[in-house]
Design an enzyme around this catalytic site. Structure first.
Site, PDB file in Angstrom:
ATOM      1  CE  LYS A  12      -2.115  -1.099   3.678  1.00 56.89           C
ATOM      2  NZ  LYS A  12      -1.427  -2.450   4.223  1.00 56.89           N
ATOM      3  NE  ARG A  87      -4.848  -0.729   9.699  1.00 57.52           N
ATOM      4  CZ  ARG A  87      -3.719  -0.441   9.034  1.00 57.52           C
ATOM      5  NH1 ARG A  87      -3.734   0.789   8.292  1.00 57.52           N
ATOM      6  NH2 ARG A  87      -2.758  -1.127   8.818  1.00 57.52           N
ATOM      7  NE  ARG A 126       7.493  -2.828   6.203  1.00 55.59           N
ATOM      8  CZ  ARG A 126       6.417  -2.520   6.552  1.00 55.59           C
ATOM      9  NH1 ARG A 126       5.622  -1.803   5.384  1.00 55.59           N
ATOM     10  NH2 ARG A 126       5.534  -2.921   7.400  1.00 55.59           N
ATOM     11  NE  ARG A 159       6.008  -0.480  10.117  1.00 57.20           N
ATOM     12  CZ  ARG A 159       4.836  -0.272   9.441  1.00 57.20           C
ATOM     13  NH1 ARG A 159       4.847   0.099   8.366  1.00 57.20           N
ATOM     14  NH2 ARG A 159       3.569  -0.991   9.708  1.00 57.20           N
ATOM     15  NE  ARG A 170       1.645  -4.857  10.955  1.00 58.39           N
ATOM     16  CZ  ARG A 170       2.676  -4.904  10.258  1.00 58.39           C
ATOM     17  NH1 ARG A 170       3.844  -5.356  10.642  1.00 58.39           N
ATOM     18  NH2 ARG A 170       2.584  -4.049   8.977  1.00 58.39           N
TER      19      ARG A 170
HETATM   20  P1  AP5 Z   1       4.882  -1.646   2.013  1.00 60.82           P
HETATM   21  O1  AP5 Z   1       4.422  -0.819   0.844  1.00 60.82           O
HETATM   22  O2  AP5 Z   1       5.404  -0.896   3.108  1.00 60.82           O
HETATM   23  O3  AP5 Z   1       3.507  -2.252   2.483  1.00 60.82           O
HETATM   24  P2  AP5 Z   1       2.318  -1.903   3.179  1.00 60.82           P
HETATM   25  O4  AP5 Z   1       0.929  -2.329   2.758  1.00 60.82           O
HETATM   26  O5  AP5 Z   1       2.315  -0.541   3.136  1.00 60.82           O
HETATM   27  O6  AP5 Z   1       2.346  -2.413   4.644  1.00 60.82           O
HETATM   28  P3  AP5 Z   1       2.237  -1.896   5.900  1.00 60.82           P
HETATM   29  O7  AP5 Z   1       3.076  -2.972   6.754  1.00 60.82           O
HETATM   30  O8  AP5 Z   1       2.666  -0.357   6.061  1.00 60.82           O
HETATM   31  O9  AP5 Z   1       0.728  -1.919   6.126  1.00 60.82           O
HETATM   32  P4  AP5 Z   1       0.029  -1.725   7.451  1.00 60.82           P
HETATM   33  O10 AP5 Z   1      -1.222  -1.575   7.126  1.00 60.82           O
HETATM   34  O11 AP5 Z   1       0.474  -3.096   8.376  1.00 60.82           O
HETATM   35  O12 AP5 Z   1       0.775  -0.637   8.230  1.00 60.82           O
HETATM   36  P5  AP5 Z   1       0.456   0.971   8.557  1.00 60.82           P
HETATM   37  O13 AP5 Z   1       1.699   1.510   8.388  1.00 60.82           O
HETATM   38  O14 AP5 Z   1      -0.604   1.495   7.536  1.00 60.82           O
HETATM   39  O15 AP5 Z   1       5.541  -2.952   1.410  1.00 60.82           O
HETATM   40  C1  AP5 Z   1       6.161  -3.952   2.097  1.00 60.82           C
HETATM   41  C2  AP5 Z   1       7.533  -4.283   1.700  1.00 60.82           C
HETATM   42  O16 AP5 Z   1       7.379  -5.210   0.499  1.00 60.82           O
HETATM   43  C3  AP5 Z   1       8.557  -3.227   1.623  1.00 60.82           C
HETATM   44  O17 AP5 Z   1       9.732  -3.804   1.901  1.00 60.82           O
HETATM   45  C4  AP5 Z   1       8.498  -3.032   0.022  1.00 60.82           C
HETATM   46  O18 AP5 Z   1       9.646  -2.903  -0.506  1.00 60.82           O
HETATM   47  C5  AP5 Z   1       8.261  -4.569  -0.559  1.00 60.82           C
HETATM   48  N1  AP5 Z   1       7.023  -4.513  -1.770  1.00 60.82           N
HETATM   49  C6  AP5 Z   1       6.104  -3.730  -2.036  1.00 60.82           C
HETATM   50  N2  AP5 Z   1       5.430  -3.932  -3.057  1.00 60.82           N
HETATM   51  C7  AP5 Z   1       6.241  -5.107  -3.841  1.00 60.82           C
HETATM   52  C8  AP5 Z   1       6.212  -5.502  -4.895  1.00 60.82           C
HETATM   53  N3  AP5 Z   1       5.420  -5.380  -5.775  1.00 60.82           N
HETATM   54  N4  AP5 Z   1       7.210  -6.594  -5.086  1.00 60.82           N
HETATM   55  C9  AP5 Z   1       8.074  -6.904  -4.255  1.00 60.82           C
HETATM   56  N5  AP5 Z   1       8.372  -6.052  -3.119  1.00 60.82           N
HETATM   57  C10 AP5 Z   1       7.571  -5.278  -2.752  1.00 60.82           C
HETATM   58  O19 AP5 Z   1      -0.108   0.955   9.918  1.00 60.82           O
HETATM   59  C11 AP5 Z   1       0.786   0.464  10.934  1.00 60.82           C
HETATM   60  C12 AP5 Z   1      -0.159   0.374  12.412  1.00 60.82           C
HETATM   61  O20 AP5 Z   1      -0.648   1.838  12.694  1.00 60.82           O
HETATM   62  C13 AP5 Z   1      -1.462  -0.528  12.437  1.00 60.82           C
HETATM   63  O21 AP5 Z   1      -0.873  -1.669  12.604  1.00 60.82           O
HETATM   64  C14 AP5 Z   1      -2.161  -0.018  13.395  1.00 60.82           C
HETATM   65  O22 AP5 Z   1      -1.790  -0.025  14.718  1.00 60.82           O
HETATM   66  C15 AP5 Z   1      -1.877   1.597  13.197  1.00 60.82           C
HETATM   67  N6  AP5 Z   1      -3.010   2.271  12.028  1.00 60.82           N
HETATM   68  C16 AP5 Z   1      -2.904   2.802  10.878  1.00 60.82           C
HETATM   69  N7  AP5 Z   1      -3.771   3.087  10.327  1.00 60.82           N
HETATM   70  C17 AP5 Z   1      -4.767   2.818  11.010  1.00 60.82           C
HETATM   71  C18 AP5 Z   1      -6.276   2.877  11.137  1.00 60.82           C
HETATM   72  N8  AP5 Z   1      -6.689   3.392  10.200  1.00 60.82           N
HETATM   73  N9  AP5 Z   1      -6.745   2.552  12.122  1.00 60.82           N
HETATM   74  C19 AP5 Z   1      -6.254   1.979  13.368  1.00 60.82           C
HETATM   75  N10 AP5 Z   1      -5.054   1.957  13.578  1.00 60.82           N
HETATM   76  C20 AP5 Z   1      -4.208   2.217  12.225  1.00 60.82           C
END
Ligand code: AP5
Length: 217
Positions: A12, A87, A126, A159, A170
């Site tokens: 994402k 979410r 990552r 992270r 998660r």
């Molecule tokens: P990356 O792009 O970092 O993936 P992502 O989907 O953004 O993963 P996240 O772990 O950031 O998502 P998340 O939803 O768990 O965390 P968030 O930060 O939103 O890619 C991942 C890896 O893969 C990277 O190393 C990249 O290089 C590689 N990659 C990507 N695409 C690729 C491809 N096509 N081919 C090969 N490699 C690839 O949230 C974190 C925390 O914040 C949550 O757990 C929660 O506690 C809180 N939070 C955030 N939003 C909310 C909400 N709305 N409500 C409540 N709590 C929330």
């Protein structure tokens, strides 16, 4: 308005950041907002850390308030990409209210589909820049110099919520609380399923076509 939905590690953040550069609209990631607050050590950051490090969701009311404030800023007038929000069903309701108030209809919800094996591979490799937040992967997208960001020279770190235990939790939280949104947005005719296991550039091209077709600005 464009929403990116998908399990942790689906890509994402990586895809939303690239697409925002192509479309010249802001990329709003609730995860990034919380990590910035955590790095600054603010009261919000300290509160969010209690949930995030364990892999739990931050309470709906807190997240929705933050998003509401962010969407009312001037740079969102021409559209935006929401990454990681909504979410939960309660957050989806809050977003609908915001979209009505701002007269900014939700045009598409991109559902990034990736297998669980690939998610584990992506999250365990990552690395993030402590300074600018750029995302790398030690195998898929390695930095030119180990441990150093290609863009700003900042230090790369892993992270706290990318430990095997937090990743498992998660994924559970995603299945229980976020997956029901797939059905909701399908019923509203807004869902666009995307195979996110392809190379990033190929997926970006696909997303640009969808954005143009949907007039996502
Ligand atoms: P990356 O792009 O970092 O993936 P992502 O989907 O953004 O993963 P996240 O772990 O950031 O998502 P998340 O939803 O768990 O965390 P968030 O930060 O939103 O890619 C991942 C890896 O893969 C990277 O190393 C990249 O290089 C590689 N990659 C990507 N695409 C690729 C491809 N096509 N081919 C090969 N490699 C690839 O949230 C974190 C925390 O914040 C949550 O757990 C929660 O506690 C809180 N939070 C955030 N939003 C909310 C909400 N709305 N409500 C409540 N709590 C929330």
């Amino acid at each position: 308005m464009f929403v990116f939905l998908g399990p942790p590690g689906a890509g994402k953040g990586t895809l939303a950041k690239r697409l925002s550069e192509v479309l010249h609209i802001p990329h709003i990631s609730t995860g990034d907002i919380f990590r910035e607050e955590m790095a600054k050590g603010t009261a919000l950051g300290k509160l969010a850390k209690q949930y995030i490090d364990k892999g739990d969701l931050v309470p709906d009311s807190i997240v929705s308030e933050i998003v509401k404030g962010r969407l009312s800023q001037k740079d969102c007038e021409k559209g935006f990409i929401l990454d990681g929000f909504p979410r939960t069903l309660q957050q989806a309701e809050a977003l609908e209210e915001m979209s009505n108030e701002l007269h900014r209809p939700l045009k598409a919800v991109v559902n990034l589909q990736v297998s669980e094996e690939e998610i584990i591979r992506r999250l365990s490799g990552r690395r993030i820049c402590r300074n600018c937040g750029a995302i790398f992967h030690i195998v898929n997208m390695p930095p030119k110099k180990e441990g150093i960001c290609d863009f700003c020279g900042g230090e790369l770190y892993q992270r706290e919520d990318d430990t095997p235990e937090a990743i498992r939790h998660r994924l559970q939280v995603y299945h229980q609380q976020t997956e029901p949104l797939i059905r909701l947005y399908k019923e509203k005719g807004l869902l666009v399923d995307i195979n996110a296991e392809r190379p990033i550039e190929e997926t970006i091209q696909h997303l640009v076509k969808i954005a143009e077709g949907n007039d996502l600005h």
